[in-house]
Design an enzyme around this catalytic site. Sequence first.
Site, PDB file in Angstrom:
ATOM      1  N   ARG A  32      -7.837  22.575  -6.315  1.00 44.77           N
ATOM      2  CA  ARG A  32      -7.775  22.219  -4.894  1.00 44.77           C
ATOM      3  C   ARG A  32      -6.399  21.912  -4.333  1.00 44.77           C
ATOM      4  O   ARG A  32      -6.224  21.898  -3.126  1.00 44.77           O
ATOM      5  CB  ARG A  32      -8.702  21.029  -4.629  1.00 44.77           C
ATOM      6  N   ARG A  41     -12.731  28.481  -1.796  1.00 43.45           N
ATOM      7  CA  ARG A  41     -13.819  27.499  -1.885  1.00 43.45           C
ATOM      8  C   ARG A  41     -14.583  27.342  -0.575  1.00 43.45           C
ATOM      9  O   ARG A  41     -15.701  26.816  -0.567  1.00 43.45           O
ATOM     10  CB  ARG A  41     -13.274  26.152  -2.367  1.00 43.45           C
ATOM     11  N   ASP A  77     -15.531  25.747 -16.358  1.00 45.30           N
ATOM     12  CA  ASP A  77     -15.662  24.289 -16.415  1.00 45.30           C
ATOM     13  C   ASP A  77     -16.255  23.916 -17.758  1.00 45.30           C
ATOM     14  O   ASP A  77     -17.070  24.685 -18.304  1.00 45.30           O
ATOM     15  CB  ASP A  77     -16.556  23.782 -15.278  1.00 45.30           C
TER      16      ASP A  77
HETATM   17  O1  CP3 Z   1      -7.426  23.857 -15.731  1.00 52.62           O
HETATM   18  C1  CP3 Z   1      -7.833  24.793 -14.994  1.00 52.62           C
HETATM   19  O2  CP3 Z   1      -7.183  25.189 -14.008  1.00 52.62           O
HETATM   20  C2  CP3 Z   1      -9.081  25.534 -15.405  1.00 52.62           C
HETATM   21  C3  CP3 Z   1     -10.271  25.085 -14.770  1.00 52.62           C
HETATM   22  C4  CP3 Z   1     -10.969  23.795 -15.180  1.00 52.62           C
HETATM   23  C5  CP3 Z   1     -11.924  23.187 -14.324  1.00 52.62           C
HETATM   24  N1  CP3 Z   1     -12.506  22.177 -14.997  1.00 52.62           N
HETATM   25  C6  CP3 Z   1     -12.263  23.637 -12.965  1.00 52.62           C
HETATM   26  C7  CP3 Z   1     -12.813  22.649 -12.014  1.00 52.62           C
HETATM   27  C8  CP3 Z   1     -10.942  23.059 -16.347  1.00 52.62           C
HETATM   28  C9  CP3 Z   1     -10.051  23.220 -17.589  1.00 52.62           C
HETATM   29  C10 CP3 Z   1     -11.926  22.040 -16.229  1.00 52.62           C
HETATM   30  C11 CP3 Z   1     -12.236  21.092 -17.313  1.00 52.62           C
HETATM   31  C12 CP3 Z   1     -13.091  19.941 -17.008  1.00 52.62           C
HETATM   32  N2  CP3 Z   1     -14.177  19.861 -16.200  1.00 52.62           N
HETATM   33  C13 CP3 Z   1     -12.958  18.688 -17.648  1.00 52.62           C
HETATM   34  C14 CP3 Z   1     -11.958  18.377 -18.725  1.00 52.62           C
HETATM   35  C15 CP3 Z   1     -10.608  18.147 -18.163  1.00 52.62           C
HETATM   36  C16 CP3 Z   1     -10.458  16.832 -17.474  1.00 52.62           C
HETATM   37  O3  CP3 Z   1     -10.003  16.846 -16.331  1.00 52.62           O
HETATM   38  O4  CP3 Z   1     -10.763  15.818 -18.110  1.00 52.62           O
HETATM   39  C17 CP3 Z   1     -13.950  17.844 -17.151  1.00 52.62           C
HETATM   40  C18 CP3 Z   1     -14.175  16.381 -17.519  1.00 52.62           C
HETATM   41  C19 CP3 Z   1     -14.732  18.603 -16.232  1.00 52.62           C
HETATM   42  C20 CP3 Z   1     -15.942  18.170 -15.490  1.00 52.62           C
HETATM   43  C21 CP3 Z   1     -15.740  18.249 -14.021  1.00 52.62           C
HETATM   44  N3  CP3 Z   1     -15.661  19.417 -13.297  1.00 52.62           N
HETATM   45  C22 CP3 Z   1     -15.613  17.164 -13.125  1.00 52.62           C
HETATM   46  C23 CP3 Z   1     -15.638  15.700 -13.521  1.00 52.62           C
HETATM   47  C24 CP3 Z   1     -15.474  17.716 -11.845  1.00 52.62           C
HETATM   48  C25 CP3 Z   1     -15.422  16.970 -10.544  1.00 52.62           C
HETATM   49  C26 CP3 Z   1     -14.178  16.215 -10.382  1.00 52.62           C
HETATM   50  C27 CP3 Z   1     -13.234  16.969  -9.539  1.00 52.62           C
HETATM   51  O5  CP3 Z   1     -12.103  17.226  -9.995  1.00 52.62           O
HETATM   52  O6  CP3 Z   1     -13.636  17.290  -8.425  1.00 52.62           O
HETATM   53  C28 CP3 Z   1     -15.456  19.129 -11.980  1.00 52.62           C
HETATM   54  C29 CP3 Z   1     -15.279  20.130 -10.916  1.00 52.62           C
HETATM   55  C30 CP3 Z   1     -14.149  21.085 -11.088  1.00 52.62           C
HETATM   56  N4  CP3 Z   1     -13.901  21.829 -12.220  1.00 52.62           N
HETATM   57  C31 CP3 Z   1     -13.184  21.443 -10.091  1.00 52.62           C
HETATM   58  C32 CP3 Z   1     -12.355  22.428 -10.676  1.00 52.62           C
HETATM   59  C33 CP3 Z   1     -11.206  23.165 -10.026  1.00 52.62           C
HETATM   60  C34 CP3 Z   1     -13.122  20.904  -8.682  1.00 52.62           C
HETATM   61  C35 CP3 Z   1     -14.271  21.524  -7.957  1.00 52.62           C
HETATM   62  C36 CP3 Z   1     -14.013  21.908  -6.557  1.00 52.62           C
HETATM   63  O7  CP3 Z   1     -13.410  22.970  -6.307  1.00 52.62           O
HETATM   64  O8  CP3 Z   1     -14.491  21.192  -5.680  1.00 52.62           O
END
Ligand code: CP3
Length: 343
Positions: A32, A41, A77
């Site tokens: 984002r 998005r 994810d």
């Molecule tokens: O790193 C990258 O660019 C690759 C993409 C990636 C995403 N999630 C996309 C995503 C990766 C490597 C992850 C890993 C992930 N997902 C983790 C481990 C890394 C960390 O940060 O601890 C975890 C715990 C998750 C679970 C998850 N997914 C959460 C808790 C959330 C919501 C929180 C938030 O950031 O909004 C997501 C959603 C998510 N996954 C987004 C992205 C780009 C945001 C969603 C959106 O576009 O609204």
Amino acid sequence: MPNLHAAPRFIRACHRQTVDRIPVWFMRQAGRYMKEYRELRKKYSILQLAKTPELACQVTLQPIRAMPIDAAIIFADILLPIEPMGARLCFAPGPVIDNPVRTSRDVDRLKEFDVKDGLGFVLKAITLARRELGATPLIGFAGAPFTLASYLIEGGHSDHFLKTKAFMLEQPKAWDKLMRKVRGITVDYLKAQVEAGAQAVQLFDSWVGCLSSDQYRRFVLPHSRFVLSALKRSGAPVIHFGTGTSGFLEDFASAGGDVVGVDWRIDLDRAWGRIGPRAIQGNLDPTLLFASRSVLKGAVHDILRRSRGRRGFIFNLGHGILPQTPVENVRSVVGWVHAWSSN
Ligand code: CP3
């Protein structure tokens, strides 16, 4: 050991080979904080992006096109594998699972699926992205057994992991069964990602820092070790990442992996002293990307100073990029790391 002469600096650093410059990439580098991502998005949900290989490939490339980052990470994810296991997952906007695991029977009901069927879209996205990336290496990833199990049990975000710890401590047999199921799928999934074209993989144990050292050793370490050992023969280097691990860093590192990922709560040189001759990744505090340029510069400089005299450093954040991060600061960090580490 593969022939690494022609390997990109990120791969060389994973293997603790000499590099011309310190490689740099950012966890959550596609997301984002980038205008291009926010535009997409508006049209698609996060699950639609992740499940459509052409779109996932496009998002993977966004940060690579914008800055000279040394590795791409596939857009997906860590929670995607829990859907084919039978969890009902949605993002609202954080992840919500409306049928969480609470009993031994719930664990029995979780399905062990063929990753080519259940997660074929990620594998396809990897193959597409690899084709587009040219010389930039592509990182695949999965959640570590503890972090995935914590989402399955909590049903979403948690501050204190009360339900996870209760399950682990009060129902140790069911916990063991759950961890074995999750670890099996994780091994299959990461191996399939390497076969599809991922040149390195990262295991995310994002929330493991909520545990005591003793809990880590008893309830988590054997399962992470199982995954990391199984990947030794995959040919791709493995990064084992966790946050809040400084209380049990030696145990965390003993689980395996070519590279140990650390957050910012520990000095890089101290962490390195504790893990011994292994590659290390980290450890800039993601909130410093919001600081003034002089403060940010100082922090990057300090990390590079602490990395001197050792081989096998990969510059990264200590955790993912935050949504409002100024893109200009991210770009500056890439430039500083490269300029100040070139020989
Ligand atoms: O790193 C990258 O660019 C690759 C993409 C990636 C995403 N999630 C996309 C995503 C990766 C490597 C992850 C890993 C992930 N997902 C983790 C481990 C890394 C960390 O940060 O601890 C975890 C715990 C998750 C679970 C998850 N997914 C959460 C808790 C959330 C919501 C929180 C938030 O950031 O909004 C997501 C959603 C998510 N996954 C987004 C992205 C780009 C945001 C969603 C959106 O576009 O609204």
